[in-house]
Write an enzyme that holds these catalytic residues in place. Structure first.
Site, short mmCIF file in Angstrom:
data_model
loop_
_atom_site.label_atom_id
_atom_site.label_comp_id
_atom_site.label_asym_id
_atom_site.label_seq_id
_atom_site.Cartn_x
_atom_site.Cartn_y
_atom_site.Cartn_z
CE LYS A 54 57.13 -60.45 -3.48
NZ LYS A 54 57.35 -61.75 -4.09
CD GLN A 98 59.53 -63.87 -5.77
OE1 GLN A 98 59.12 -63.39 -4.71
NE2 GLN A 98 58.97 -63.58 -6.94
CG ASP A 121 52.97 -65.91 -1.84
OD1 ASP A 121 52.67 -64.79 -2.26
OD2 ASP A 121 54.07 -66.47 -2.03
N1 GUN Z 1 56.51 -64.94 -8.33
C1 GUN Z 1 55.77 -64.07 -9.05
N2 GUN Z 1 54.70 -63.64 -8.34
C2 GUN Z 1 54.77 -64.25 -7.14
C3 GUN Z 1 53.97 -64.20 -5.96
O1 GUN Z 1 52.95 -63.51 -5.88
N3 GUN Z 1 54.39 -64.98 -4.93
C4 GUN Z 1 55.51 -65.75 -5.01
N4 GUN Z 1 55.82 -66.48 -3.94
N5 GUN Z 1 56.28 -65.82 -6.08
C5 GUN Z 1 55.91 -65.06 -7.13
#
Ligand code: GUN
Length: 293
Positions: A54, A98, A121
């Protein structure tokens, strides 16, 4: 005949180019540079990799990124305090916590504390509810990426049979809602579904989000179907495999996404887009584009 590959690298690059162009436009209009804050608690190795991805996507798009790495021992109250500070900071446009969080922290309580307007998200109850009812929202990145991949095939979803295997809040349920918005006839399957193979064989579009390597095999696929593989399963050999058995599926499907190089890249790209959208909305700018599918 072998299926055409839906290339996540190419599509994700397009979405990121669109995000980068929107960042430049915001800057030219004198608006703030979009900023994404990521909260990462603990040492989960996969999460560390995702968060680094990211950061590099943000850099590629001209988005500012702030990553707050907290120890495994962080309490829920401490995490909520950090979240509150980011929520109150006008320079932060998007907040992502996350997942998974350490077991002593309740993810629902933490997600609910993200302001909906910064919830890039699309996980908060407000955004999930607005997706359900057709209101303005942030669409969760993985399902949004799936829809973009389906759209790239040129298939008109109206009236088609779409089958989603998996019913998570993050992927399965929102993917089903997005397909419904496009007027597909949607079936959601899960671990208790009876006659799964037969249901899958009816699908013009099959979205596999079960978390089991190679679960969907070629004999479960309708000839010519669009197959979207959301799974990212690491085998004992260290290799990534999807939920779809690629070798047998590609002999039957019309279009198929690979793993790696498929949906995972789109998830990251859609996060960039959602961050730009959040910054634009908070600056009172209408980008005039909907990513609802
Ligand atoms: N962990 C795995 N995929 C994701 C996601 O798309 N968003 C978040 N916040 N955590 C994750």
């Amino acid at each position: 005949m072998s299926a055409a590959i839906i290339d996540g690298k190419i599509l994700a690059a397009q979405v990121k180019q669109e995000a980068a162009a929107a960042v430049r436009a915001l800057q030219q209009w004198g608006k703030a540079t979009p900023c994404l804050a990521v909260l990462l608690v603990g040492e989960d190795p996969a999460s560390q990799v995702y968060v680094r991805g990211k950061e590099s996507d943000c850099a590629a798009c001209g988005i500012e990124s702030r990553v707050c790495r907290l120890p495994e021992t962080t309490t829920q109250a401490e995490l909520l305090d950090r979240l509150a500070a980011l929520a109150a900071d006008p320079a932060v446009h998007g907040i992502l916590v996350q997942l998974p969080l350490p077991r002593h922290i309740d993810p629902a309580a933490v997600i609910a504390a993200i302001p909906p307007e910064k919830d890039v998200d699309g996980f908060t109850p407000v955004n999930a509810g607005n997706l359900l009812t057709g209101g303005s929202c942030f669409v969760p990145c993985t399902p949004a990426g799936c829809l973009r991949m389906i759209r790239s095939t040129g298939l008109d979803l109206a009236g088609k049979q779409a089958v989603v295997v998996g019913r998570s809040n993050i992927v399965g349920k929102p993917a089903a809602l997005l397909l419904l918005q496009q007027n597909a006839t949607v079936t959601v399957c899960h671990s208790r579904t009876q006659g799964l193979a037969e249901i899958c064989r009816r699908a013009d579009v099959l979205v596999a989000a079960v978390g089991k390597a190679g679960f969907i095999t070629g004999d479960m696929i309708k000839p010519g179907a669009v197959v979207i593989d959301v799974g990212i399963n690491r085998g004992a050999d260290g290799k990534l495999r999807g939920d779809v058995d690629f070798a047998s599926a590609r002999e039957v499907a019309g279009f198929i996404t690979p793993v790696p190089g498929g949906v995972g890249l789109m998830t990251r790209a859609m996060l960039m887009w959602n961050t730009v959208l959040a910054a634009a909305r908070q600056s009172g700018v209408d980008l005039g584009v909907s990513r609802k599918g």
